[in-house]
Design a protein around this motif. Structure first.
Motif, PDB file in Angstrom:
ATOM      1  N   GLU A   1       0.851  -1.188   0.000  1.00 52.70           N
ATOM      2  CA  GLU A   1       0.000   0.000   0.000  1.00 52.70           C
ATOM      3  C   GLU A   1       0.894   1.248   0.000  1.00 52.70           C
ATOM      4  O   GLU A   1       2.109   1.162   0.215  1.00 52.70           O
ATOM      5  N   LYS A   2       0.279   2.405  -0.215  1.00 52.59           N
ATOM      6  CA  LYS A   2       1.047   3.648  -0.230  1.00 52.59           C
ATOM      7  C   LYS A   2       1.734   3.894   1.111  1.00 52.59           C
ATOM      8  O   LYS A   2       2.833   4.452   1.165  1.00 52.59           O
ATOM      9  N   SER A   3       1.097   3.452   2.191  1.00 54.36           N
ATOM     10  CA  SER A   3       1.713   3.620   3.514  1.00 54.36           C
ATOM     11  C   SER A   3       3.004   2.808   3.627  1.00 54.36           C
ATOM     12  O   SER A   3       3.961   3.224   4.305  1.00 54.36           O
ATOM     13  N   ASP A   4       3.061   1.667   2.954  1.00 53.96           N
ATOM     14  CA  ASP A   4       4.292   0.872   2.942  1.00 53.96           C
ATOM     15  C   ASP A   4       5.385   1.599   2.169  1.00 53.96           C
ATOM     16  O   ASP A   4       6.567   1.537   2.537  1.00 53.96           O
TER      17      ASP A   4
ATOM     18  N   ASP B   1       5.672   4.838   1.932  1.00 55.29           N
ATOM     19  CA  ASP B   1       6.136   5.906   2.827  1.00 55.29           C
ATOM     20  C   ASP B   1       7.120   5.382   3.868  1.00 55.29           C
ATOM     21  O   ASP B   1       8.149   6.003   4.149  1.00 55.29           O
ATOM     22  N   GLU B   2       6.800   4.218   4.436  1.00 54.20           N
ATOM     23  CA  GLU B   2       7.679   3.618   5.445  1.00 54.20           C
ATOM     24  C   GLU B   2       9.022   3.233   4.834  1.00 54.20           C
ATOM     25  O   GLU B   2      10.085   3.444   5.436  1.00 54.20           O
TER      26      GLU B   2
END
Length: 405
Positions: free
Chosen positions: A383-386, A388-389
């Motif tokens: 996902e996009k959050s991954d 970012d991380e």
């Protein structure tokens, strides 16, 4: 051996027992969940390597696991002297996705390359009534480690200790149509290339190049073999990378994410090639296409459909590109990004092996391609959050190394 040894004990044991063909990272992986891997010490790692573009569904996908467990309880192996239902179902799904006509299941990507080479040679033998044909491959390509696959791998470093290799192979430059034309003779039976070069540094084919090669093959009855072992199975934003170009191969190879961790590959061909190439007695495999791998492939395609993986890649990939571009703009040690879909590479002037090692200390797995490229081939379910991380952890890594090197 105890299953409760500490990390160093595992590593020491491995170094005594395993042939030293890999310089492994000091990491003993134990299990995975989603897009994270966990080592024997319980540390978590965000995975942007996916077992070298294999684990497209991430780790511990329930539907995939249940299909494998169910098949283990039924039948693992029969040999190819008999039919089995799982591999017939799998074949139908792969052919439907690729719009190819015939498929042969192998145990690996290298074996798929071997079969593709044999099919092309047999096609030309049937057509011309004699052997002695030539294949054109690409510089900086990678197709595998067997003698046949090495022979079409355009990297002298991999080839030299094992010469003489298979004769009749010429090399051209990827994305340089004139260099390909210059190698064509009346002996040429096939042109083989990755649709997106992987180990060579993440280079997608240019549209005019792949179209030009296809036209050249059509004009001279040369077979176009496209290696989709790493770039296929949804990674490019289409099920197979050549579908981005609307250019269809005569023979295609596939592996890696085809089984999402279960060792399986395949080569596919059009009916035109099948009619004039491999016949009974020409090729075979004991394990290839057994019920277990058939169940795996079938489950993978079911999950790709259920999760609409290709659409998800199209949604997440532009965000990954944007965040990588921002990182390249921010750090002098990063000079360029290129790639397609969730197969991206970033050129780095720092020693990429050291970058890869330091990211592990930050809880991130990133691998390399060639001598100066960081390679990003995460599970296709990220996902996009991954993203970012990952960027945050990679940025920390680059800051640390920029100060210490």
């Amino acid at each position: 051996m105890s299953n409760n040894m500490d990390k160093q004990s595992y590593i020491d044991e491995a170094e005594k027992e395993l042939l030293h063909t890999y310089n492994r990272f000091s990491l003993v992986l134990d299990h995975g969940e989603g897009v994270h891997l966990y080592d024997t010490d319980g540390n978590a790692y965000l995975d942007f390597a996916a077992g070298i573009a294999v684990c497209a569904l991430g780790y511990s996908n329930e539907h995939h696991k249940e299909a494998l467990k169910a098949q283990v309880d039924k039948l693992l192996h029969t040999s190819n002297l008999y039919y089995n239902a799982p591999v017939i179902e799998a074949a139908d799904k792969v052919l439907n996705a690729s719009k190819m006509d015939r498929i042969f299941f192998t145990n690996s990507g290298t074996e798929a390359i071997e079969g593709a080479i044999k099919a092309a040679k047999k096609y030309a033998f049937t057509r011309d009534g004699h052997a002695g044909h030539e294949i054109i491959a690409m510089n900086h390509s990678f197709h595998g480690r067997s003698i046949g696959a090495l022979s079409v791998t355009g990297n002298a470093h991999y080839q030299e200790p094992f010469e003489p290799l298979m004769p009749g192979v010429k090399f051209a430059d990827f994305n340089d149509l004139e260099s390909v034309k210059a190698q064509v003779t009346d002996k040429t039976c096939a042109i083989i290339m990755e649709t997106i070069q992987g180990e060579g540094g993440i280079y997608p084919a240019k549209k005019e190049f792949i179209e030009g090669v296809r036209a050249l093959c059509d004009e001279k009855d040369i077979l176009l073999i496209l290696d989709e072992i790493q770039c296929g199975m949804g990674r490019s934003g289409e099920m197979f990378a050549w579908q981005n170009y609307d250019v269809k191969p005569d023979i295609m190879t596939c592996a890696k994410a085809l089984g999402c961790g279960v060792p399986v590959g395949a080569f596919l061909m059009t009916q035109r090639v099948a009619d004039k190439s491999l016949a009974p007695g020409d090729h075979g495999t004991t394990y290839g296409g057994n019920p277990f791998v058939g169940a795996a492939v079938s489950a993978v395609f079911d999950e790709f459909k259920r999760l609409d993986i290709v659409s998800h890649v199209k949604e997440v990939a532009p965000y990954l590109e944007k965040r990588l571009d921002e990182l390249v703009a921010k750090f002098d040690c990063l000079t360029a990004r290129r790639g397609m879909g969730l197969m991206q590479g970033v050129e780095c002037s720092l020693p990429v092996g050291k970058v890869s090692a330091e990211t592990l200390n930050q809880g991130l797995i990133v691998i390399t391609a060639g001598s100066n490229v960081l390679r990003f081939v995460p599970p296709l379910v990220i996902e996009k959050s991954d993203v970012d991380e990952m960027i945050e952890k990679l940025e920390t890594t680059l800051v640390i190394l920029s100060k210490s090197l």
